[in-house]
Design an enzyme around this catalytic site. Sequence first.
Site, short mmCIF file in Angstrom:
data_model
loop_
_atom_site.label_atom_id
_atom_site.label_comp_id
_atom_site.label_asym_id
_atom_site.label_seq_id
_atom_site.Cartn_x
_atom_site.Cartn_y
_atom_site.Cartn_z
NE ARG A 104 -2.56 0.07 3.61
CZ ARG A 104 -3.38 0.50 4.54
NH1 ARG A 104 -4.69 0.47 4.35
NH2 ARG A 104 -2.94 0.97 5.68
CB THR A 108 -2.55 7.13 -2.62
OG1 THR A 108 -1.85 5.88 -2.82
CG2 THR A 108 -1.77 8.26 -3.26
CG ASP A 200 2.50 -2.97 8.97
OD1 ASP A 200 2.71 -4.15 8.61
OD2 ASP A 200 2.57 -2.00 8.21
CG ASP A 203 6.20 -3.40 9.75
OD1 ASP A 203 6.84 -3.85 8.78
OD2 ASP A 203 5.93 -2.20 9.90
C1 PRP Z 1 -1.23 -4.67 4.43
C2 PRP Z 1 -2.06 -5.94 4.60
C3 PRP Z 1 -2.89 -5.96 3.37
C4 PRP Z 1 -3.14 -4.49 3.12
C5 PRP Z 1 -4.53 -4.19 3.59
O1 PRP Z 1 -0.17 -4.90 3.58
O2 PRP Z 1 -1.29 -7.10 4.78
O3 PRP Z 1 -2.25 -6.53 2.24
O4 PRP Z 1 -2.19 -3.76 3.90
O5 PRP Z 1 -4.83 -2.88 3.31
P1 PRP Z 1 -5.94 -2.45 2.27
O6 PRP Z 1 -7.14 -3.30 2.54
O7 PRP Z 1 -6.15 -1.01 2.61
O8 PRP Z 1 -5.40 -2.62 0.88
P2 PRP Z 1 0.94 -3.80 3.25
O9 PRP Z 1 0.57 -3.03 2.04
O10 PRP Z 1 1.22 -3.00 4.50
O11 PRP Z 1 2.18 -4.68 2.83
P3 PRP Z 1 2.99 -5.77 3.68
O12 PRP Z 1 2.08 -6.95 3.89
O13 PRP Z 1 4.13 -6.06 2.77
O14 PRP Z 1 3.41 -5.15 4.97
N1 URA Z 2 -2.51 -3.17 7.00
C1 URA Z 2 -2.15 -3.62 8.22
O1 URA Z 2 -1.21 -4.41 8.35
N2 URA Z 2 -2.86 -3.18 9.27
C2 URA Z 2 -3.89 -2.34 9.16
O2 URA Z 2 -4.51 -1.99 10.19
C3 URA Z 2 -4.23 -1.88 7.88
C4 URA Z 2 -3.53 -2.32 6.80
#
Ligand code: PRP
Ligand code: URA
Length: 209
Positions: A104, A108, A200, A203
């Site tokens: 993400r 945005t 997160d 993380d």
């Molecule tokens: C997080 C999560 C989802 C997304 C959800 O991933 O694991 O994939 O955000 O958010 P959304 O419904 O608003 O799209 P992130 O983009 O942080 O990547 P990561 O898993 O690599 O940390």
């Molecule tokens: N992605 C995450 O990992 N946590 C949230 O709360 C939203 C998006």
Amino acid sequence: MGNYTIMGHPLIQHKISMIRDKNTGTNEFRKLIEEIAMLMAYEALRDLPTEDVEVETPIETCMTPMIAGKKLAVVPILRAGLGMVNGILALVPTAKVGHIGLYRDPVTHEPHEYYCKLPDPIDQRTIVVVDPMLATGGSAVDAINFVKEHGGKNIKFMCIIAAPEGLNRLMKAHPDVQIYVGQLDRCLNENAYICPGLGDAGDRIFGTK
Ligand code: PRP
Ligand code: URA
């Protein structure tokens, strides 16, 4: 419009409370995500088709049900979805695994694709797209678009925590997809994080910041 199931099982609810706790460390967090995914998959896969096959027991030959057809593909949304894969493979070790890499944009909150690879062909399989978090819904909608572009038809989506905003967006974009949710939270905050959520997920699984 769409259909979703909240997983009310006390074991799932208990473990979700544990991962919400900010004092739960990486090692335990990872194990819990895997366990929750396994418990959710047990419920979400109760409609897998079976067919009777002949088996010889020590006593006699019988016809007895086994999973039919091309079985399953598990498709995690990277990174955090990876944490759920082994829990599902513990139940269905023969499942194929695809990967959809999305992150993400921090400003945005829109998803950006960086890697995608699916089992081919995928059209005959039940496909379970997994991601612990359904926040705005952008990542799940894009991931499922990609699966459909590659011929995926019978698609389920499993997430551990969802925000109402993401759930509504996903149901609107993909009304044919069955959605399984561990817990439905209150809302998103100004940074599009789920409240109360768990922070997160990527993380916390991988120990990054
Ligand atoms: C997080 C999560 C989802 C997304 C959800 O991933 O694991 O994939 O955000 O958010 P959304 O419904 O608003 O799209 P992130 O983009 O942080 O990547 P990561 O898993 O690599 O940390
Ligand atoms: N992605 C995450 O990992 N946590 C949230 O709360 C939203 C998006």
